[in-house]
Design a protein around this motif. Sequence first.
Motif, mmCIF file in Angstrom:
data_model
loop_
_atom_site.group_PDB
_atom_site.id
_atom_site.type_symbol
_atom_site.label_atom_id
_atom_site.label_comp_id
_atom_site.label_asym_id
_atom_site.label_seq_id
_atom_site.Cartn_x
_atom_site.Cartn_y
_atom_site.Cartn_z
ATOM 1 N N SER A 251 42.447 37.706 50.355
ATOM 2 C CA SER A 251 43.670 37.869 51.132
ATOM 3 C C SER A 251 43.815 39.501 51.452
ATOM 4 C CB SER A 251 44.791 37.344 50.591
ATOM 5 O OG SER A 251 45.770 37.362 51.577
ATOM 6 N N ARG A 252 44.498 39.653 52.358
ATOM 7 C CA ARG A 252 44.902 40.926 52.716
ATOM 8 C C ARG A 252 46.347 41.170 51.950
ATOM 9 N NH1 ARG A 252 45.367 42.624 58.746
ATOM 10 N NH2 ARG A 252 46.629 44.331 58.214
ATOM 11 N N ASP B 66 38.016 49.286 58.705
ATOM 12 C CA ASP B 66 37.468 48.272 59.536
ATOM 13 C C ASP B 66 37.001 49.319 60.763
ATOM 14 O OD1 ASP B 66 39.644 49.169 61.268
ATOM 15 O OD2 ASP B 66 40.712 47.522 61.192
ATOM 16 N N LEU C 162 42.293 48.633 55.108
ATOM 17 C CA LEU C 162 42.805 47.228 54.879
ATOM 18 C C LEU C 162 42.761 46.947 53.209
ATOM 19 C CD1 LEU C 162 40.486 44.939 57.372
ATOM 20 C CD2 LEU C 162 42.888 45.831 57.713
ATOM 21 N N ARG D 13 35.964 36.237 58.516
ATOM 22 C CA ARG D 13 37.257 35.447 58.744
ATOM 23 C C ARG D 13 37.591 35.694 60.146
ATOM 24 N NH1 ARG D 13 42.020 37.119 59.362
ATOM 25 N NH2 ARG D 13 43.826 35.666 58.955
ATOM 26 N N TRP D 14 37.475 36.971 60.480
ATOM 27 C CA TRP D 14 38.089 37.270 62.119
ATOM 28 C C TRP D 14 37.036 36.751 63.041
ATOM 29 C CZ3 TRP D 14 42.601 38.343 63.237
ATOM 30 C CH2 TRP D 14 43.364 39.270 62.417
ATOM 31 N N PHE E 99 42.420 34.114 53.420
ATOM 32 C CA PHE E 99 43.484 33.907 54.411
ATOM 33 C C PHE E 99 44.345 35.507 54.644
ATOM 34 C CE2 PHE E 99 44.108 32.327 50.283
ATOM 35 C CZ PHE E 99 45.258 33.068 49.837
ATOM 36 N N ASP E 100 45.141 35.495 55.576
ATOM 37 C CA ASP E 100 45.853 36.658 55.843
ATOM 38 C C ASP E 100 46.981 36.933 55.164
ATOM 39 O OD1 ASP E 100 45.823 39.026 57.414
ATOM 40 O OD2 ASP E 100 46.782 38.204 59.408
ATOM 41 N N ARG E 101 47.634 38.050 55.218
ATOM 42 C CA ARG E 101 48.733 38.504 54.451
ATOM 43 C C ARG E 101 50.046 37.601 54.722
ATOM 44 N NH1 ARG E 101 48.655 43.831 57.257
ATOM 45 N NH2 ARG E 101 49.642 43.368 59.300
ATOM 46 N N TYR F 295 35.538 38.732 54.342
ATOM 47 C CA TYR F 295 36.906 39.034 55.264
ATOM 48 C C TYR F 295 36.732 39.310 56.817
ATOM 49 C CZ TYR F 295 41.627 39.936 56.436
ATOM 50 O OH TYR F 295 42.816 39.994 56.837
ATOM 51 N N LEU G 150 42.677 44.413 50.572
ATOM 52 C CA LEU G 150 41.909 43.315 50.366
ATOM 53 C C LEU G 150 42.259 42.735 48.465
ATOM 54 C CD1 LEU G 150 38.754 43.047 52.360
ATOM 55 C CD2 LEU G 150 41.121 42.558 53.239
ATOM 56 N N GLU H 28 38.585 33.352 63.296
ATOM 57 C CA GLU H 28 39.812 33.391 64.017
ATOM 58 C C GLU H 28 39.595 33.255 65.512
ATOM 59 O OE1 GLU H 28 43.123 33.509 63.203
ATOM 60 O OE2 GLU H 28 42.694 32.983 61.011
#
Length: 190
Positions: free
Chosen positions: A33-34, A81, A87, A108-109, A11-13, A105, A89, A112
Amino acid sequence: MVDDKECMYVFDRGYLDYERFDRMTDAGYFFLSRLRKNATVRVLEDFKRPKASAVLSDQMVVIGTPQNRAENLFRLLKVEDSKGNVLHLITNRFDLSAEEISEMYKARWAIELFFKWMKQHLRIKQFYGQSEWAIQNQVFIALIVFCLHVLTQIETESQRKILQISRYLRAALWKSPHLWRRKIQGRAGP
């Protein structure tokens, strides 16, 4: 659908919560997570990082301030990135390589972006069933409808957007195909 303790929560921050990280770790759940760049981090150990990798650092850390600190030890990866941004993590997985965590991660994008595309192009306002099959069927039907609209656009050689084609088809659903074909092609007529 999946045993919670066998999966990895990514999940994101926006969901950054040290107490939650501790609860998940104590319960045996894995997460990634970030971390915010301004987060208070105390490095306990530096791990060897792979050469020629997007991973800039790999460390065992304690996160938080003395007043609000996580109880467990975590792994902090600093990863670059594709745009050159760094980033931070945070995870409780020490058994995976730094590259594997970084790839999770990135995946995940991709997910999204897929859901963003679905929200923009498929007309699913609510799910009519709660079972896995019901949801899959509804998504497949929405994908089929979208593909039929694209095929209509190609077949009619229309310059109109898919949304406009969809509106014309809905408005003229029970009318002669000649009428909606003219509308879609942009020709005037009765």
